[in-house]
Design a protein around this motif. Structure first.
Motif, PDB file in Angstrom:
ATOM      1  N   ILE A 186       3.161 -19.727  19.386  1.00  0.00           N
ATOM      2  CA  ILE A 186       1.591 -19.533  19.959  1.00  0.00           C
ATOM      3  C   ILE A 186       1.046 -20.437  21.000  1.00  0.00           C
ATOM      4  CG2 ILE A 186      -0.829 -18.694  19.539  1.00  0.00           C
ATOM      5  CD1 ILE A 186       0.240 -17.790  16.361  1.00  0.00           C
ATOM      6  N   GLU A 187       0.386 -19.946  21.952  1.00  0.00           N
ATOM      7  CA  GLU A 187       0.066 -20.696  22.633  1.00  0.00           C
ATOM      8  C   GLU A 187      -0.362 -22.385  22.016  1.00  0.00           C
ATOM      9  OE1 GLU A 187      -2.761 -20.348  26.009  1.00  0.00           O
ATOM     10  OE2 GLU A 187      -0.784 -19.697  26.890  1.00  0.00           O
ATOM     11  N   GLY A 188      -0.791 -23.151  22.155  1.00  0.00           N
ATOM     12  CA  GLY A 188      -1.512 -24.284  21.729  1.00  0.00           C
ATOM     13  C   GLY A 188      -1.306 -24.780  19.944  1.00  0.00           C
ATOM     14  N   VAL A 189       0.013 -24.557  19.749  1.00  0.00           N
ATOM     15  CA  VAL A 189      -0.311 -23.662  18.185  1.00  0.00           C
ATOM     16  C   VAL A 189       1.386 -24.606  18.006  1.00  0.00           C
ATOM     17  CG1 VAL A 189       0.031 -23.112  15.901  1.00  0.00           C
ATOM     18  CG2 VAL A 189      -1.670 -21.979  17.653  1.00  0.00           C
ATOM     19  N   ASP A 190       1.681 -26.103  17.103  1.00  0.00           N
ATOM     20  CA  ASP A 190       3.204 -26.174  16.812  1.00  0.00           C
ATOM     21  C   ASP A 190       4.262 -24.703  16.279  1.00  0.00           C
ATOM     22  OD1 ASP A 190       2.429 -28.550  17.409  1.00  0.00           O
ATOM     23  OD2 ASP A 190       2.637 -28.839  15.178  1.00  0.00           O
ATOM     24  N   PRO A 191       5.011 -24.717  16.402  1.00  0.00           N
ATOM     25  CA  PRO A 191       5.618 -23.451  15.942  1.00  0.00           C
ATOM     26  C   PRO A 191       6.058 -23.498  14.597  1.00  0.00           C
ATOM     27  CG  PRO A 191       7.276 -25.083  17.472  1.00  0.00           C
ATOM     28  CD  PRO A 191       5.878 -25.851  17.411  1.00  0.00           C
ATOM     29  N   ILE A 192       5.794 -22.203  14.535  1.00  0.00           N
ATOM     30  CA  ILE A 192       5.905 -21.904  12.985  1.00  0.00           C
ATOM     31  C   ILE A 192       6.868 -21.235  12.306  1.00  0.00           C
ATOM     32  CG2 ILE A 192       4.517 -19.923  11.490  1.00  0.00           C
ATOM     33  CD1 ILE A 192       2.671 -19.473  13.430  1.00  0.00           C
ATOM     34  N   PRO A 193       7.136 -21.886  11.478  1.00  0.00           N
ATOM     35  CA  PRO A 193       8.476 -22.229  10.731  1.00  0.00           C
ATOM     36  C   PRO A 193       8.878 -20.644  10.400  1.00  0.00           C
ATOM     37  CG  PRO A 193       7.640 -22.371   9.086  1.00  0.00           C
ATOM     38  CD  PRO A 193       6.805 -22.655  11.006  1.00  0.00           C
ATOM     39  N   PRO A 194      10.274 -20.004  10.903  1.00  0.00           N
ATOM     40  CA  PRO A 194      10.936 -18.601  10.272  1.00  0.00           C
ATOM     41  C   PRO A 194      11.290 -18.772   8.674  1.00  0.00           C
ATOM     42  CG  PRO A 194      12.643 -20.156  10.912  1.00  0.00           C
ATOM     43  CD  PRO A 194      11.345 -20.387  11.343  1.00  0.00           C
ATOM     44  N   ILE A 195      10.424 -17.217   7.982  1.00  0.00           N
ATOM     45  CA  ILE A 195      10.953 -17.507   6.688  1.00  0.00           C
ATOM     46  C   ILE A 195      12.160 -17.276   6.395  1.00  0.00           C
ATOM     47  CG2 ILE A 195      11.964 -14.154   7.537  1.00  0.00           C
ATOM     48  CD1 ILE A 195       9.034 -16.322   4.238  1.00  0.00           C
ATOM     49  N   THR A 196      12.848 -17.188   7.435  1.00  0.00           N
ATOM     50  CA  THR A 196      14.409 -17.128   6.541  1.00  0.00           C
ATOM     51  C   THR A 196      15.176 -18.923   6.162  1.00  0.00           C
ATOM     52  OG1 THR A 196      15.233 -17.470   8.974  1.00  0.00           O
ATOM     53  CG2 THR A 196      15.188 -14.772   7.809  1.00  0.00           C
ATOM     54  N   GLU A 197      14.088 -19.871   6.542  1.00  0.00           N
ATOM     55  CA  GLU A 197      14.075 -21.111   5.706  1.00  0.00           C
ATOM     56  C   GLU A 197      13.479 -20.821   4.515  1.00  0.00           C
ATOM     57  OE1 GLU A 197      12.036 -24.449   7.690  1.00  0.00           O
ATOM     58  OE2 GLU A 197      12.605 -23.502   9.700  1.00  0.00           O
ATOM     59  N   TRP A 198      12.856 -20.169   3.755  1.00  0.00           N
ATOM     60  CA  TRP A 198      13.333 -20.185   2.688  1.00  0.00           C
ATOM     61  C   TRP A 198      14.038 -19.056   2.243  1.00  0.00           C
ATOM     62  CZ3 TRP A 198       9.613 -21.234   5.997  1.00  0.00           C
ATOM     63  CH2 TRP A 198       8.463 -22.646   6.249  1.00  0.00           C
ATOM     64  N   LEU A 199      13.782 -17.489   3.272  1.00  0.00           N
ATOM     65  CA  LEU A 199      14.410 -16.351   2.241  1.00  0.00           C
ATOM     66  C   LEU A 199      15.230 -15.484   2.871  1.00  0.00           C
ATOM     67  CD1 LEU A 199      10.955 -14.631   0.984  1.00  0.00           C
ATOM     68  CD2 LEU A 199      13.000 -15.366  -0.755  1.00  0.00           C
ATOM     69  N   PRO A 200      16.324 -16.180   2.905  1.00  0.00           N
ATOM     70  CA  PRO A 200      17.225 -16.220   3.916  1.00  0.00           C
ATOM     71  C   PRO A 200      18.006 -14.989   4.262  1.00  0.00           C
ATOM     72  CG  PRO A 200      18.486 -17.469   1.888  1.00  0.00           C
ATOM     73  CD  PRO A 200      16.951 -17.584   2.327  1.00  0.00           C
ATOM     74  N   ASP A 201      17.722 -14.252   3.046  1.00  0.00           N
ATOM     75  CA  ASP A 201      18.687 -12.924   2.945  1.00  0.00           C
ATOM     76  C   ASP A 201      17.525 -11.790   3.943  1.00  0.00           C
ATOM     77  OD1 ASP A 201      21.205 -13.903   3.180  1.00  0.00           O
ATOM     78  OD2 ASP A 201      20.527 -13.638   0.943  1.00  0.00           O
ATOM     79  N   PHE A 202      16.121 -11.772   3.808  1.00  0.00           N
ATOM     80  CA  PHE A 202      15.064 -11.474   4.410  1.00  0.00           C
ATOM     81  C   PHE A 202      14.869 -10.352   5.553  1.00  0.00           C
ATOM     82  CE2 PHE A 202      10.660 -10.075   6.891  1.00  0.00           C
ATOM     83  CZ  PHE A 202      10.464  -9.951   4.813  1.00  0.00           C
ATOM     84  N   PRO A 203      15.369  -9.616   5.346  1.00  0.00           N
ATOM     85  CA  PRO A 203      15.495  -8.073   6.339  1.00  0.00           C
ATOM     86  C   PRO A 203      14.580  -8.917   7.669  1.00  0.00           C
ATOM     87  CG  PRO A 203      14.379  -6.925   4.858  1.00  0.00           C
ATOM     88  CD  PRO A 203      14.655  -8.594   3.749  1.00  0.00           C
ATOM     89  N   ILE A 204      15.368  -8.578   8.963  1.00  0.00           N
ATOM     90  CA  ILE A 204      14.122  -8.486   9.917  1.00  0.00           C
ATOM     91  C   ILE A 204      14.429  -7.259  11.340  1.00  0.00           C
ATOM     92  CG2 ILE A 204      13.855 -10.304  11.706  1.00  0.00           C
ATOM     93  CD1 ILE A 204      12.947 -12.002   9.841  1.00  0.00           C
ATOM     94  N   ALA A 205      13.403  -6.700  11.828  1.00  0.00           N
ATOM     95  CA  ALA A 205      13.271  -6.006  12.391  1.00  0.00           C
ATOM     96  C   ALA A 205      12.186  -5.613  13.173  1.00  0.00           C
ATOM     97  CB  ALA A 205      12.983  -4.627  12.137  1.00  0.00           C
ATOM     98  N   PRO A 206      12.331  -5.858  14.923  1.00  0.00           N
ATOM     99  CA  PRO A 206      10.962  -5.667  15.639  1.00  0.00           C
ATOM    100  C   PRO A 206       9.955  -4.522  15.370  1.00  0.00           C
ATOM    101  CG  PRO A 206      13.013  -5.340  17.016  1.00  0.00           C
ATOM    102  CD  PRO A 206      13.409  -6.051  15.368  1.00  0.00           C
TER     103      PRO A 206
END
Length: 342
Positions: free
Chosen positions: A232-252
């Protein structure tokens, strides 16, 4: 579900040609203002992007386009209002397409599906797990441990059970095997503001609803529900949830403007042209997406429907898995055993 980027935004697909019906229809020249009913409160994700898009359409049509907020029942009240309105082309809605497509599954609106709408998508959004700036939780791992230990003591602000934030925390609870207590508001914007004010301990609403609060240091983002970091403009990158829950289902989660089926052909022919020529090339919409952590992804017609179906299927089947369904997803043509259309 594959990468957010790969699944939805890999190589930009070329716009579909106008349908034969649209190509033969005359240009529509509306004689009075058009109402777009946003079935959520002001300031939320749907409201934001609709207020960026409406002026583009208004200028192209030479007619006023009015955005009307009508919240209630996780968006079902305003959506039903549009379905009940005369099919004359003057009453549209805006929402996340997964909501319109699954209201029958959750029992919010009887007997409706994605095919009740002409679909005009503008952006895709992702939920972000955030806490107030003074929260003791410094990363998602610490929050996850607290959820597991304290369960329903942890309050989560969302726009309702079937909202993007509601579905996000339900998915996290299922994947992380924890309980929570949801506090609901009339929109994602109010839910994010309430969390920043300390009314709730966590919010899982969309990035675009939290961006200003994050930039202003009032919310601390812990994870984005994606398999890639979010900038997000002006913010440090936000880490993905898969770092903690690697099998979390992702859909845009796609958002846009929807016109009910049954309106005159010339309305759709004209909107197809405006979407292709104006919205799909809009610098204002691109800037909005880049600034607020959304993805610029406009499309319409069959291409839009195809892009939308992965998140529609995911949310319909998730509702069934979590016991939130009133009607089986098969009633809207979804087979949850194969996670595909029937």
């Amino acid at each position: 579900m594959g990468s957010l980027t790969k699944a939805a935004f890999g190589a930009a697909a070329s716009a579909l040609a106008l349908s034969a019906t649209s190509a033969l229809a005359q240009e529509w020249e509306p004689e009075r203002p058009i109402n777009i009913i946003v079935p959520w409160g002001a300031g939320g994700s749907t409201d934001q992007v609709t207020r960026v898009t409406a002026p583009i359409i208004s200028e192209a049509l030479g007619q006023t386009v009015v955005v009307v907020n009508q919240p209630g029942a996780s968006g079902a009240v305003g959506t039903q209002e549009v379905l009940n309105a005369p099919k004359d082309g003057y009453t549209w809605t805006a929402n996340a397409i997964a909501n319109n497509a699954t209201y029958t599954v959750t029992g919010m609106i009887p007997d409706t599906s994605i095919d009740d709408w002409h679909i005009y998508l503008s952006v895709a959004n992702v939920p972000v797990v955030s806490v107030p700036a003074d929260s003791p939780f410094q990363d998602f791992g610490a929050l996850l441990q607290a959820f597991k230990e304290r369960g329903s003591e942890i309050t989560v602000a969302t726009a309702g059970v079937t909202s993007s934030g509601g579905m996000a925390i339900a998915g996290l609870g299922t994947e992380g095997d924890f309980d929570y207590r949801m506090v609901t508001y009339d929109g994602g914007g109010p839910a994010a503001i309430a969390t920043a004010a300390g009314e709730a301990m966590v919010t899982t609403q969309l990035a675009v609803e939290q961006a200003e609060l994050i930039r202003g240091g009032r919310l601390r983002p812990l994870a984005v529900l994606s398999d890639e970091a979010l900038t997000i403009e002006g913010v440090d990158p936000i880490p993905p949830i898969t770092e903690w829950l690697p099998d979390f289902p992702i859909a845009p989660d796609y958002f846009g403007i929807f016109i009910p089926r049954g309106v005159p052909d010339e309305v759709i022919a004209t909107m197809d042209r405006i979407w292709e020529e104006k919205v799909m090339n809009s610098e204002a919409l691109k800037e909005y997406a880049q600034t607020n952590g959304a993805v610029f992804a406009p499309s319409y017609g069959e291409e839009a429907r195809a892009r939308a179906m992965p998140v529609v299927i995911e949310e319909a089947c998730a509702a069934e898995e979590r016991g939130l369904e009133v009607n089986d997803p098969s009633t809207i043509g979804i087979d949850c055993e194969t996670k595909s259309e029937m």
